[in-house]
Design a protein around this motif. Structure first.
Motif, PDB file in Angstrom:
ATOM      1  N   THR A   1       0.841  -1.197   0.000  1.00  0.00           N
ATOM      2  CA  THR A   1       0.000   0.000   0.000  1.00  0.00           C
ATOM      3  C   THR A   1       0.877   1.248   0.000  1.00  0.00           C
ATOM      4  O   THR A   1       2.037   1.218   0.406  1.00  0.00           O
ATOM      5  N   GLY A   2       0.283   2.352  -0.403  1.00  0.00           N
ATOM      6  CA  GLY A   2       0.979   3.632  -0.326  1.00  0.00           C
ATOM      7  C   GLY A   2       1.045   4.117   1.116  1.00  0.00           C
ATOM      8  O   GLY A   2       0.924   3.331   2.062  1.00  0.00           O
ATOM      9  N   GLY A   3       1.219   5.424   1.260  1.00  0.00           N
ATOM     10  CA  GLY A   3       1.306   5.983   2.605  1.00  0.00           C
ATOM     11  C   GLY A   3       2.741   6.111   3.068  1.00  0.00           C
ATOM     12  O   GLY A   3       3.684   5.926   2.292  1.00  0.00           O
ATOM     13  N   GLY A   4       2.893   6.419   4.352  1.00  0.00           N
ATOM     14  CA  GLY A   4       4.204   6.763   4.875  1.00  0.00           C
ATOM     15  C   GLY A   4       4.850   5.662   5.684  1.00  0.00           C
ATOM     16  O   GLY A   4       4.278   4.584   5.898  1.00  0.00           O
TER      17      GLY A   4
ATOM     18  N   ILE B   1     -12.659   6.256  -2.627  1.00  0.00           N
ATOM     19  CA  ILE B   1     -11.530   5.915  -1.753  1.00  0.00           C
ATOM     20  C   ILE B   1     -11.521   6.779  -0.490  1.00  0.00           C
ATOM     21  O   ILE B   1     -11.356   6.272   0.622  1.00  0.00           O
ATOM     22  N   ASN B   2     -11.722   8.062  -0.658  1.00  0.00           N
ATOM     23  CA  ASN B   2     -11.728   8.942   0.524  1.00  0.00           C
ATOM     24  C   ASN B   2     -12.847   8.565   1.490  1.00  0.00           C
ATOM     25  O   ASN B   2     -12.667   8.603   2.703  1.00  0.00           O
TER      26      ASN B   2
ATOM     27  N   TYR C   1     -11.858   5.486   3.487  1.00  0.00           N
ATOM     28  CA  TYR C   1     -10.978   5.850   4.614  1.00  0.00           C
ATOM     29  C   TYR C   1     -11.810   6.395   5.775  1.00  0.00           C
ATOM     30  O   TYR C   1     -11.631   6.011   6.934  1.00  0.00           O
TER      31      TYR C   1
ATOM     32  N   ILE D   1      -6.480  12.873   4.891  1.00  0.00           N
ATOM     33  CA  ILE D   1      -6.952  11.776   4.082  1.00  0.00           C
ATOM     34  C   ILE D   1      -7.106  10.496   4.909  1.00  0.00           C
ATOM     35  O   ILE D   1      -8.087   9.751   4.746  1.00  0.00           O
ATOM     36  N   ASN D   2      -6.198  10.239   5.822  1.00  0.00           N
ATOM     37  CA  ASN D   2      -6.144   8.889   6.413  1.00  0.00           C
ATOM     38  C   ASN D   2      -5.644   8.888   7.847  1.00  0.00           C
ATOM     39  O   ASN D   2      -5.085   7.903   8.297  1.00  0.00           O
ATOM     40  N   ASP D   3      -5.820   9.998   8.538  1.00  0.00           N
ATOM     41  CA  ASP D   3      -5.307  10.088   9.903  1.00  0.00           C
ATOM     42  C   ASP D   3      -6.437  10.179  10.929  1.00  0.00           C
ATOM     43  O   ASP D   3      -7.552  10.599  10.619  1.00  0.00           O
TER      44      ASP D   3
ATOM     45  N   SER E   1      -3.432   5.114   8.296  1.00  0.00           N
ATOM     46  CA  SER E   1      -3.900   3.935   7.576  1.00  0.00           C
ATOM     47  C   SER E   1      -3.552   4.032   6.097  1.00  0.00           C
ATOM     48  O   SER E   1      -3.178   5.094   5.601  1.00  0.00           O
ATOM     49  N   ALA E   2      -3.687   2.899   5.419  1.00  0.00           N
ATOM     50  CA  ALA E   2      -3.415   2.843   3.986  1.00  0.00           C
ATOM     51  C   ALA E   2      -4.242   1.716   3.400  1.00  0.00           C
ATOM     52  O   ALA E   2      -4.525   0.726   4.073  1.00  0.00           O
ATOM     53  N   GLN E   3      -4.634   1.856   2.138  1.00  0.00           N
ATOM     54  CA  GLN E   3      -5.473   0.819   1.537  1.00  0.00           C
ATOM     55  C   GLN E   3      -5.054   0.518   0.111  1.00  0.00           C
ATOM     56  O   GLN E   3      -4.391   1.324  -0.556  1.00  0.00           O
ATOM     57  N   THR E   4      -5.452  -0.665  -0.334  1.00  0.00           N
ATOM     58  CA  THR E   4      -5.276  -1.055  -1.731  1.00  0.00           C
ATOM     59  C   THR E   4      -6.494  -1.854  -2.162  1.00  0.00           C
ATOM     60  O   THR E   4      -7.229  -2.394  -1.323  1.00  0.00           O
TER      61      THR E   4
END
Lengths: 103, 246
Positions: B78-81, B106-107, B110, B133-135, B146-149
């Motif tokens: 997945t993307g993200g940090g 997608i948003n 999340y 977006i994902n915090d 978080s992160a998703q695919t």
């Protein structure tokens, strides 16, 4: 010691993610481009296609040509990018190209 | 026919390669209609760093320091940090299900799943908020990311909840550049994170229970482990895709 052929520029997109662009310039064109960061691309394989779309672009007028190339690739491949816009990458490429001698 | 009874996998510790391989094996099984939608909550043993699919390990991680401290490193699909998964202080969850069970947007997906974590934190007395977006933040500080695919019609989202931050280790092994925080008002990146222990008296067990309760609310569910076939695939995926990361 051999110098890295890559030049780098990065930005934290307001309300988005960190984008780091690494590019090698040869003969006035983008020879290699990497787009890195903590953003999301769906499907993930699409990022490589975006990078390929940028390779070979002339460094003059890169701001416009890079943005158009990215928008076209995203549309063609049905990509969703979260965390940056094509313009962010185009801006970073322009920053890189303006800092190189085009060699 | 796809089954909508959710499988809950009880809390387990695994190393980084196995944790990532489990998510992938479960997603594969769901794509073949051989497994139910699954929620798992897990820890990392030994402690590990996971980096996003589009990140450079050299740019994000103090690699030598990781080796010195025996901290695993794995690249997520997945993307993200980059995330530091402390063995004692960090909980990870995964939600893996057919895409039709989550929002196509997608948003929005999340938001929907992060709200389950917000609800879990509320159940243990912590007022948290989803920040796109994902915090997830508590008093402006990040407690969860978080992160998703989405692949072969299967949605996978994994995320972290900080139970007890070890800032000394976290900031010794993660490189945090100035650019990363350039749109934040806070002076120190360290000031951007908090943990359950920082803001409440809740125990790890209470947090885990609250997370499971939040995930299953309104759903049919059952407790189970991975199937034998899934464990076989975990072994292969961990070895072939994750074991020599970076």
């Amino acid at each position: 010691m051999e110098r890295s052929p890559y030049h780098m520029a990065e930005r934290k997109v307001k309300g988005g993610k960190l984008v780091r662009v690494k590019a090698a310039v040869q003969g006035g064109v983008l020879a290699e481009v990497r787009i890195e960061g903590d953003f999301f691309v769906h499907p993930e394989e699409g990022l490589a296609k975006m990078e390929v779309a940028l390779m070979g672009l002339n460094t003059s007028g890169i701001l416009q040509s890079a943005e158009i190339a990215l928008i076209a690739t995203m549309a063609k491949e049905g990509l969703t990018v979260i965390g940056f816009a094509p313009r962010d990458v185009a801006d970073l490429l322009e920053e890189i190209c303006s800092g190189t001698d085009g060699a | 026919m796809l089954r909508d009874r959710w499988r809950l996998i009880p809390f387990q510790y695994h190393n980084a390669a196995v944790n990532m391989a489990i998510d992938e094996a479960v997603a594969e099984a769901i794509s073949f209609n051989e497994a139910s939608p699954t929620v798992r909550i897990y820890g990392w043993r030994p402690s590990a760093i996971s980096i996003g699919r589009f990140q450079s390990a050299e740019d994000e991680v103090e690699l030598e320091e990781c080796r010195r401290r025996d901290i695993d490193l794995v690249r997520r699909r997945t993307g993200g940090g980059a995330v530091y998964h402390d063995e004692e202080g960090e909980i990870t969850y995964s939600v893996i299900c057919p895409e039709r069970l989550v929002s196509k947007d997608i948003n929005a997906s999340y938001r929907d799943i992060c709200h389950l974590i917000v609800n879990a934190l509320a159940a243990i007395g912590i007022e948290a908020e989803f920040k796109p977006i994902n915090d997830i933040l508590v008093e402006g500080r990040k407690i969860s990311g978080s992160a998703q695919t989405r692949r072969q019609g299967v949605f996978t989202m994994h995320g972290t909840v900080l139970f007890d931050v070890d800032p000394e280790t976290m900031f010794s092994v993660l490189k945090v550049g100035r650019t990363k925080v350039s749109d934040k008002d806070l002076v120190s990146f360290q000031d951007r994170v908090t943990s359950v222990r920082d803001v409440s008296e809740a125990t790890l067990e209470e947090l885990l229970l609250a997370m499971f309760n939040a995930f299953v609310e309104g759903k049919e569910w059952f407790l189970d482990d991975l199937s034998r076939d899934e464990w076989d695939r975990v072994e292969v995926i961990a070895r072939d895709s994750y074991s020599d990361d970076e």
